[in-house]
Scaffold this active site. Sequence first.
Site, mmCIF file in Angstrom:
data_model
loop_
_atom_site.group_PDB
_atom_site.id
_atom_site.type_symbol
_atom_site.label_atom_id
_atom_site.label_comp_id
_atom_site.label_asym_id
_atom_site.label_seq_id
_atom_site.Cartn_x
_atom_site.Cartn_y
_atom_site.Cartn_z
ATOM 1 N N ASP A 27 -2.040 -0.735 6.060
ATOM 2 C CA ASP A 27 -2.320 -0.063 7.329
ATOM 3 C C ASP A 27 -3.797 0.231 7.578
ATOM 4 O O ASP A 27 -4.196 0.518 8.693
ATOM 5 C CB ASP A 27 -1.562 1.276 7.385
ATOM 6 C CG ASP A 27 -2.172 2.319 6.466
ATOM 7 O OD1 ASP A 27 -2.355 2.034 5.255
ATOM 8 O OD2 ASP A 27 -2.501 3.424 6.957
ATOM 9 N N ASN B 175 -9.011 -0.559 3.686
ATOM 10 C CA ASN B 175 -9.026 -0.954 2.272
ATOM 11 C C ASN B 175 -7.889 -1.915 1.923
ATOM 12 O O ASN B 175 -7.824 -2.411 0.804
ATOM 13 C CB ASN B 175 -8.995 0.269 1.349
ATOM 14 C CG ASN B 175 -7.717 1.072 1.468
ATOM 15 O OD1 ASN B 175 -7.178 1.271 2.553
ATOM 16 N ND2 ASN B 175 -7.231 1.559 0.343
ATOM 17 N N LYS C 60 -8.466 -5.049 -3.463
ATOM 18 C CA LYS C 60 -7.047 -5.356 -3.619
ATOM 19 C C LYS C 60 -6.794 -6.862 -3.518
ATOM 20 O O LYS C 60 -5.892 -7.401 -4.171
ATOM 21 C CB LYS C 60 -6.219 -4.621 -2.561
ATOM 22 C CG LYS C 60 -6.192 -3.106 -2.698
ATOM 23 C CD LYS C 60 -5.281 -2.498 -1.641
ATOM 24 C CE LYS C 60 -5.261 -0.979 -1.702
ATOM 25 N NZ LYS C 60 -4.346 -0.394 -0.714
ATOM 26 N N ASP D 278 0.855 -1.193 0.000
ATOM 27 C CA ASP D 278 0.000 0.000 0.000
ATOM 28 C C ASP D 278 0.891 1.243 0.000
ATOM 29 O O ASP D 278 2.081 1.176 0.341
ATOM 30 C CB ASP D 278 -0.891 -0.041 1.246
ATOM 31 C CG ASP D 278 -1.679 1.235 1.447
ATOM 32 O OD1 ASP D 278 -2.399 1.640 0.515
ATOM 33 O OD2 ASP D 278 -1.560 1.843 2.534
ATOM 34 N N GLY E 289 -5.346 2.598 -3.446
ATOM 35 C CA GLY E 289 -6.636 3.139 -3.832
ATOM 36 C C GLY E 289 -6.501 4.284 -4.815
ATOM 37 O O GLY E 289 -7.473 4.692 -5.448
ATOM 38 N N ASP F 77 -0.230 5.095 0.989
ATOM 39 C CA ASP F 77 -0.426 6.080 2.054
ATOM 40 C C ASP F 77 -0.510 5.408 3.424
ATOM 41 O O ASP F 77 -1.294 4.488 3.645
ATOM 42 C CB ASP F 77 -1.684 6.899 1.775
ATOM 43 C CG ASP F 77 -1.566 7.679 0.465
ATOM 44 O OD1 ASP F 77 -0.667 8.528 0.374
ATOM 45 O OD2 ASP F 77 -2.341 7.413 -0.458
#
Length: 268
Positions: free
Chosen positions: A219, A222, A196, A9, A44, A11
């Site tokens: 984290d 999502n 995902k 991921d 995302g 962010d």
Amino acid sequence: MSIKLIAVDIDGTLVNSKKEITPEVFSAIQDAKKAGVKVVIATGRPIAGVAKLLDDLQLRDKGDYVVTFNGGLVQETATGHEIIRETLDYADYLDIEFLSRKLGVHMHAITKDGIYTANRNIGKYTVYESSLVNMPVFYRTPEEMANKEIVKCMFIDDPEILDAAIQQLSDDFYDRFTIVKSAPFYLELLRKNVDKGSSITHLAEKLGLTKDETMAIGDEENDRAMLEVVGNPVVMENGNPELKKIAKYITKSNEESGVAHAIRTWVL
């Protein structure tokens, strides 16, 4: 069995609070690549919001892949060739847009080319998203959206407003869409069964990899779907406490180059 694919991921995970890749993270990813491990950015964000990171991390070689729009789009990074593309129907968009007005929450829709909102007073989080992912914002009425290929819609508002709206979502909406909260002010709505996790599963199968040969690092909510399908789920120290319950490993925070720690400790 050695890990051969790492889904990461962005962010709150790959980058620190300044949206920077630390030298430690860069070095660990390069060493993973040299060891034959595929590092796949899974985010995302739309593709425009990932392009510079792919360049900076040297993830543009033949055989490199990227997952964007929370699984709505999977591409080869060297050519842009699409492996997966899942979009919302216009009828879906209309229902989501109508519900946003009914609930009093700002909303925008995202295509590969831009962010579209029917909110005449464009929400501050739409402006923030535009800046974050390097995409233009367009004001369009719902009627003007009929021919757009919408990958996802987002309810975006102050956390208390968004949380109140979430409480009013019907079971029917959860049955029709994949709905994930990616930040306190972001709720994302995608085509059903798009996430995902499904994208990483598809990619691993394409590459002939077993579950044990896959790792995901994330984290936020999502990221749950991809953490649940890999053999080695890693959650950041700064991650959602609920996600830590399903983690095989907890790595350091994104401020402490947690992705680098995970790669060097459990992959290399």
